[in-house]
Design a protein around this motif. Structure first.
Motif, mmCIF file in Angstrom:
data_model
loop_
_atom_site.group_PDB
_atom_site.id
_atom_site.type_symbol
_atom_site.label_atom_id
_atom_site.label_comp_id
_atom_site.label_asym_id
_atom_site.label_seq_id
_atom_site.Cartn_x
_atom_site.Cartn_y
_atom_site.Cartn_z
ATOM 1 N N ASN A 166 0.860 -1.181 0.000
ATOM 2 C CA ASN A 166 0.000 0.000 0.000
ATOM 3 C C ASN A 166 0.900 1.238 0.000
ATOM 4 O OD1 ASN A 166 -1.709 2.129 0.455
ATOM 5 N ND2 ASN A 166 -2.875 1.117 2.084
ATOM 6 N N CYS A 180 0.746 4.096 2.872
ATOM 7 C CA CYS A 180 1.238 3.942 4.246
ATOM 8 C C CYS A 180 2.505 3.104 4.333
ATOM 9 C CB CYS A 180 0.163 3.286 5.107
ATOM 10 S SG CYS A 180 -0.255 1.643 4.508
ATOM 11 N N ASP A 240 2.554 -0.186 4.122
ATOM 12 C CA ASP A 240 2.284 -1.536 4.634
ATOM 13 C C ASP A 240 2.380 -2.571 3.521
ATOM 14 O OD1 ASP A 240 1.953 -0.789 7.255
ATOM 15 O OD2 ASP A 240 -0.175 -0.346 7.008
ATOM 16 N N SER A 251 -6.855 -3.703 7.153
ATOM 17 C CA SER A 251 -6.167 -4.566 6.189
ATOM 18 C C SER A 251 -5.965 -5.966 6.766
ATOM 19 C CB SER A 251 -4.834 -3.955 5.743
ATOM 20 O OG SER A 251 -3.883 -4.008 6.766
ATOM 21 N N CYS A 285 -6.767 0.129 2.250
ATOM 22 C CA CYS A 285 -6.475 -0.811 3.338
ATOM 23 C C CYS A 285 -7.283 -2.103 3.136
ATOM 24 C CB CYS A 285 -6.836 -0.204 4.686
ATOM 25 S SG CYS A 285 -6.012 1.354 5.065
HETATM 26 FE FE1 FES Z 1 -1.594 0.694 5.901
HETATM 27 FE FE2 FES Z 1 -4.179 0.465 6.300
HETATM 28 S S1 FES Z 1 -2.902 2.045 7.039
HETATM 29 S S2 FES Z 1 -2.920 -0.811 5.084
#
Ligand code: FES
Length: 149
Positions: A36, A39, A41, A67, A127
């Motif tokens: 993502n 962010c 992630d 997520s 997410c």
């Molecule tokens: Fe990173 Fe939701 S804030 S996947």
């Protein structure tokens, strides 16, 4: 309506606190990496496909509650599905969350309905769809990381 919303939130909290199928799968024959960019992630999805059906699905990664819950619920929903059914589920879920069904008839998402409220929060849509974009990459078996863009 509030009771339903509370129930949905409780299911999401539960899947975040205690994610199902959260492990590195030995013997997986489809894997994909998702990212993502909003962010940073990341998520890795593992599938074991046997006779055209998903016999096992698991994930690992760092992510927010939405997520993680989405990946947990998705891996539960995938077990026993054919690759075509999994692709249809991806389309239906993505359409519901992004509110872009392309004119297709609504599909009953079963337990995945608990995530449908995310569509009201555009910043959280990526997410909820991170695991699903990763699934799509695993189904296409391209072997390249994908983003939730
Ligand atoms: Fe990173 Fe939701 S804030 S996947």
């Amino acid at each position: 309506m509030n009771d339903l919303r509370d129930l949905y939130q409780e299911v999401i909290f539960d899947h975040n606190r205690n994610p199902r199928n959260c492990y590195c799968m030995k013997g997986a024959n489809r894997t994909a990496e998702g990212f993502n960019p909003l962010c940073g992630d990341r998520l890795t999805l593992y599938l074991k496909v046997e006779d055209g059906k998903i016999a096992e699905a698991s994930f690992q990664g760092s992510g927010c509650a939405i997520s993680t819950a989405s990946a947990s619920l998705m891996t539960e929903a995938l077990k026993g599905k054919s690759l075509e059914e999994a692709e249809r589920l991806f389309q239906a879920f993505h359409g519901r969350i992004t509110r872009d069904t392309g004119g297709a008839a609504p599909v009953d998402l079963g337990k995945l309905e608990v995530l449908s409220g995310v569509s009201e929060f555009p910043t959280r849509v990526k997410c909820a769809t991170l695991a699903w974009h990763t699934l799509n990459a695993a189904l296409e078996d391209k072997g390249e990381p994908v983003t939730s863009e």
